[in-house]
Design a protein around this motif. Structure first.
Motif, PDB file in Angstrom:
ATOM      1  N   ASP A  11       1.822   9.389   6.303  1.00 36.78           N
ATOM      2  CA  ASP A  11       2.457   8.138   5.879  1.00 36.78           C
ATOM      3  C   ASP A  11       1.450   6.988   5.858  1.00 36.78           C
ATOM      4  O   ASP A  11       1.444   6.177   4.934  1.00 36.78           O
ATOM      5  N   ARG A  12       0.598   6.933   6.854  1.00 38.85           N
ATOM      6  CA  ARG A  12      -0.430   5.892   6.897  1.00 38.85           C
ATOM      7  C   ARG A  12      -1.423   6.054   5.757  1.00 38.85           C
ATOM      8  O   ARG A  12      -1.770   5.094   5.069  1.00 38.85           O
ATOM      9  N   LEU A  13      -1.859   7.288   5.529  1.00 36.35           N
ATOM     10  CA  LEU A  13      -2.831   7.551   4.473  1.00 36.35           C
ATOM     11  C   LEU A  13      -2.269   7.232   3.093  1.00 36.35           C
ATOM     12  O   LEU A  13      -3.005   6.788   2.205  1.00 36.35           O
ATOM     13  N   SER A  14      -0.990   7.426   2.921  1.00 34.27           N
ATOM     14  CA  SER A  14      -0.392   7.157   1.607  1.00 34.27           C
ATOM     15  C   SER A  14      -0.447   5.677   1.256  1.00 34.27           C
ATOM     16  O   SER A  14      -0.382   5.316   0.082  1.00 34.27           O
ATOM     17  N   GLY A  15      -0.599   4.820   2.255  1.00 36.39           N
ATOM     18  CA  GLY A  15      -0.707   3.392   2.018  1.00 36.39           C
ATOM     19  C   GLY A  15      -2.130   2.893   1.852  1.00 36.39           C
ATOM     20  O   GLY A  15      -2.351   1.712   1.611  1.00 36.39           O
ATOM     21  N   ARG A  16      -3.098   3.785   1.979  1.00 35.95           N
ATOM     22  CA  ARG A  16      -4.511   3.403   1.896  1.00 35.95           C
ATOM     23  C   ARG A  16      -5.032   3.580   0.475  1.00 35.95           C
ATOM     24  O   ARG A  16      -4.872   4.633  -0.119  1.00 35.95           O
ATOM     25  N   ASN A  17      -5.653   2.543  -0.053  1.00 38.74           N
ATOM     26  CA  ASN A  17      -6.316   2.657  -1.345  1.00 38.74           C
ATOM     27  C   ASN A  17      -7.158   1.417  -1.564  1.00 38.74           C
ATOM     28  O   ASN A  17      -6.581   0.336  -1.705  1.00 38.74           O
ATOM     29  N   PRO A  18      -8.450   1.532  -1.513  1.00 38.05           N
ATOM     30  CA  PRO A  18      -9.213   2.762  -1.425  1.00 38.05           C
ATOM     31  C   PRO A  18      -9.299   3.270   0.014  1.00 38.05           C
ATOM     32  O   PRO A  18      -9.155   2.498   0.955  1.00 38.05           O
ATOM     33  N   PRO A  19      -9.548   4.558   0.164  1.00 34.42           N
ATOM     34  CA  PRO A  19      -9.666   5.122   1.511  1.00 34.42           C
ATOM     35  C   PRO A  19     -11.005   4.792   2.151  1.00 34.42           C
ATOM     36  O   PRO A  19     -12.010   4.638   1.462  1.00 34.42           O
ATOM     37  N   GLU A  72      -9.729  12.532   7.692  1.00 34.00           N
ATOM     38  CA  GLU A  72      -8.383  12.843   8.194  1.00 34.00           C
ATOM     39  C   GLU A  72      -7.593  13.671   7.179  1.00 34.00           C
ATOM     40  O   GLU A  72      -6.943  14.654   7.535  1.00 34.00           O
ATOM     41  N   LEU A  73      -7.656  13.289   5.921  1.00 30.67           N
ATOM     42  CA  LEU A  73      -6.922  14.040   4.904  1.00 30.67           C
ATOM     43  C   LEU A  73      -7.476  15.455   4.770  1.00 30.67           C
ATOM     44  O   LEU A  73      -6.712  16.411   4.667  1.00 30.67           O
ATOM     45  N   ALA A  74      -8.783  15.597   4.804  1.00 27.18           N
ATOM     46  CA  ALA A  74      -9.390  16.930   4.728  1.00 27.18           C
ATOM     47  C   ALA A  74      -8.932  17.798   5.900  1.00 27.18           C
ATOM     48  O   ALA A  74      -8.616  18.981   5.727  1.00 27.18           O
ATOM     49  N   ARG A  75      -8.870  17.214   7.070  1.00 28.86           N
ATOM     50  CA  ARG A  75      -8.418  17.946   8.265  1.00 28.86           C
ATOM     51  C   ARG A  75      -6.978  18.405   8.098  1.00 28.86           C
ATOM     52  O   ARG A  75      -6.625  19.551   8.408  1.00 28.86           O
ATOM     53  N   LEU A  76      -6.138  17.539   7.579  1.00 30.71           N
ATOM     54  CA  LEU A  76      -4.731  17.885   7.391  1.00 30.71           C
ATOM     55  C   LEU A  76      -4.559  18.987   6.346  1.00 30.71           C
ATOM     56  O   LEU A  76      -3.720  19.873   6.507  1.00 30.71           O
ATOM     57  N   ILE A  78       0.452  15.125   0.602  1.00 28.44           N
ATOM     58  CA  ILE A  78      -1.003  15.245   0.610  1.00 28.44           C
ATOM     59  C   ILE A  78      -1.530  15.331  -0.824  1.00 28.44           C
ATOM     60  O   ILE A  78      -2.512  14.686  -1.176  1.00 28.44           O
ATOM     61  N   LYS A  79      -0.858  16.099  -1.651  1.00 27.59           N
ATOM     62  CA  LYS A  79      -1.265  16.191  -3.059  1.00 27.59           C
ATOM     63  C   LYS A  79      -1.131  14.842  -3.750  1.00 27.59           C
ATOM     64  O   LYS A  79      -1.982  14.470  -4.571  1.00 27.59           O
ATOM     65  N   LYS A  80      -0.086  14.091  -3.420  1.00 31.67           N
ATOM     66  CA  LYS A  80       0.099  12.762  -3.999  1.00 31.67           C
ATOM     67  C   LYS A  80      -1.031  11.818  -3.589  1.00 31.67           C
ATOM     68  O   LYS A  80      -1.505  11.017  -4.385  1.00 31.67           O
ATOM     69  N   ILE A  81      -1.453  11.931  -2.339  1.00 35.30           N
ATOM     70  CA  ILE A  81      -2.543  11.085  -1.847  1.00 35.30           C
ATOM     71  C   ILE A  81      -3.837  11.418  -2.584  1.00 35.30           C
ATOM     72  O   ILE A  81      -4.565  10.519  -3.008  1.00 35.30           O
ATOM     73  N   LEU A  82      -4.124  12.706  -2.736  1.00 30.27           N
ATOM     74  CA  LEU A  82      -5.319  13.097  -3.473  1.00 30.27           C
ATOM     75  C   LEU A  82      -5.298  12.510  -4.884  1.00 30.27           C
ATOM     76  O   LEU A  82      -6.304  11.985  -5.361  1.00 30.27           O
ATOM     77  N   LYS A  83      -4.149  12.599  -5.522  1.00 30.46           N
ATOM     78  CA  LYS A  83      -4.031  12.069  -6.879  1.00 30.46           C
ATOM     79  C   LYS A  83      -4.215  10.548  -6.888  1.00 30.46           C
ATOM     80  O   LYS A  83      -4.923  10.000  -7.737  1.00 30.46           O
TER      81      LYS A  83
END
Length: 81
Positions: free
Chosen positions: A18-26, A33-37, A54-59
């Motif tokens: 949820d936190r990562l989905s709000g980050r841009n740019p990372p 963290e995303l790679a670990r997940l 996770i796929k949405k975050i990558l996109k």
């Protein structure tokens, strides 16, 4: 028959996603963290909602898994701890 499993770290990982989905740019820590997940959940039978997010975050970050892995390795090789 495959059964969906519950991962013991799901609640914490849900917060991270949820936190990562709000980050841009990372930032570097976000990429690591995303790679670990991704590694944690790639072969896990369950947590499909996390995998979708996770796929949405990558996109959103305009990355694919290979690019994320390359960036993560570079971050670690530059002394990330």
């Amino acid at each position: 028959m495959d059964q969906e499993q519950n991962h013991p770290l799901y609640p914490t990982d849900r917060e991270h996603v949820d936190r990562l989905s709000g980050r841009n740019p990372p930032e570097d820590i976000d990429l690591v963290e995303l790679a670990r997940l991704i590694i944690r959940y790639e072969d896990f039978q369950g947590a499909d909602d996390l995998k979708v997010d996770i796929k949405k975050i990558l996109k959103k970050w305009d990355l694919n898994r290979e690019e994320l892995e390359i960036k993560s390795r570079e971050i670690w090789s530059n002394g990330f701890r």
